[in-house]
Design a protein around this motif. Structure first.
Motif, PDB file in Angstrom:
ATOM      1  N   ALA A   1       0.866  -1.187  -0.065  1.00  0.00           N
ATOM      2  CA  ALA A   1      -0.018   0.033   0.001  1.00  0.00           C
ATOM      3  C   ALA A   1       0.977   1.247   0.069  1.00  0.00           C
ATOM      4  CB  ALA A   1      -0.805  -0.034   1.369  1.00  0.00           C
TER       5      ALA A   1
ATOM      6  N   SER B   1      -3.307  -0.448  -2.877  1.00  0.00           N
ATOM      7  CA  SER B   1      -4.090   0.750  -2.634  1.00  0.00           C
ATOM      8  C   SER B   1      -3.138   1.950  -2.659  1.00  0.00           C
ATOM      9  CB  SER B   1      -4.625   0.569  -1.302  1.00  0.00           C
ATOM     10  OG  SER B   1      -3.885   0.579  -0.258  1.00  0.00           O
TER      11      SER B   1
ATOM     12  N   HIS C   1      -3.747  -1.543   3.634  1.00  0.00           N
ATOM     13  CA  HIS C   1      -4.530  -2.454   2.944  1.00  0.00           C
ATOM     14  C   HIS C   1      -4.449  -3.901   3.683  1.00  0.00           C
ATOM     15  CE1 HIS C   1      -6.510  -4.839  -0.279  1.00  0.00           C
ATOM     16  NE2 HIS C   1      -7.110  -3.661  -0.573  1.00  0.00           N
TER      17      HIS C   1
END
Length: 250
Positions: A122, A148, A177
């Motif tokens: 992430a 993400s 995430h």
């Protein structure tokens, strides 16, 4: 004594490097050379300018005069904005001018992930969305999956440098995430040296910040890649003994 030089654009969170000297427990010097920043802006044209060959070569020569063992272009956005091939050229500019092993913060993120055997991340980025998207593209080209991306939308390094630590912690933990093996926090303008341990404790996973990976990369290139029991962060506790043979030449 291991001495790593950092080419750092302008003035924002350079005090992180002095903090890392203390956190690493001695035997390490991390001098900072301030390189030219004609305009403080998280905007593509301005970022291309701060990472130009003339700017980096001048800084690298100054670092060489300090007797450093390795040199790192300590700017994430000013390296990934050049793309994978362009950022490798930047590293070569620095290597030639400094006469030492060299790298950049963007490549340091990739190498740290290789060392940790993490391929899914992430990203909690301070940058505007278009600039943050270029970091995702850089990581993808290196085989890293970004599951993400959060963009804080901050326009300048000066603003990032004045973020409240609690705000930084909230931003990072709220943009984890569940599928990510690590959370990446790019931007060397962000003060993060004393936030990594609390963030990893809260998230239960690896957190990699820009100044952290820059220091780790510089020590690796200088031949000082041993694990450090006190961190800071899982990255330093793991060390980098197996990384070099797994990496592209930089």
């Amino acid at each position: 004594m291991t001495r790593v030089g950092f080419l750092y654009p302008g003035h924002s969170a350079e005090s992180d490097y002095k903090a890392y000297e203390g956190l690493l427990g001695g035997g390490v010097e991390l001098p900072v050379v301030h390189t030219l920043m004609r305009e403080d802006a998280h905007r593509v044209d301005a970022l291309l300018d701060i990472g130009g060959e003339d700017v980096l070569a001048e800084g690298a020569r100054e670092a060489a005069a300090l007797g450093v063992d390795a040199t790192v272009w300590a700017c994430t956005s000013g390296s990934f904005v050049y793309g994978p091939e362009g950022s490798l050229r930047q590293v070569e500019w620095v290597r030639r001018a400094a006469g030492t092993p060299a790298s950049s913060t963007s490549w340091a993120f990739v190498h740290a992930l290789v060392g940790l055997r993490v391929s899914r991340v992430a990203v909690a980025a301070t940058y505007p969305e278009d600039v943050a998207g270029r970091f995702v593209g850089f990581l993808a080209a290196a085989g890293v999956e970004v599951v993400s991306l959060a963009s804080h939308g901050i326009a300048t390094a000066a603003e990032v440098a004045h973020l409240d630590p609690d705000e930084v912690v909230d931003f990072v933990i709220s943009n984890d995430h569940p599928r990510a093996g690590a959370v990446l926090v790019p931007d060397t303008a962000l003060h993060s040296a004393h936030l990594i341990e609390p963030l990893e404790a809260l998230l239960g996973k690896t957190v990699l910040t820009a100044n952290q990976v820059s220091v780790w990369e510089g020590l690796r290139l200088a031949g000082d890649a041993r694990p450090r029991a006190n961190g800071p962060g899982r990255l330093f506790r793991t060390g980098a003994a197996e990384v070099a043979s797994m990496l592209p030449q930089v």
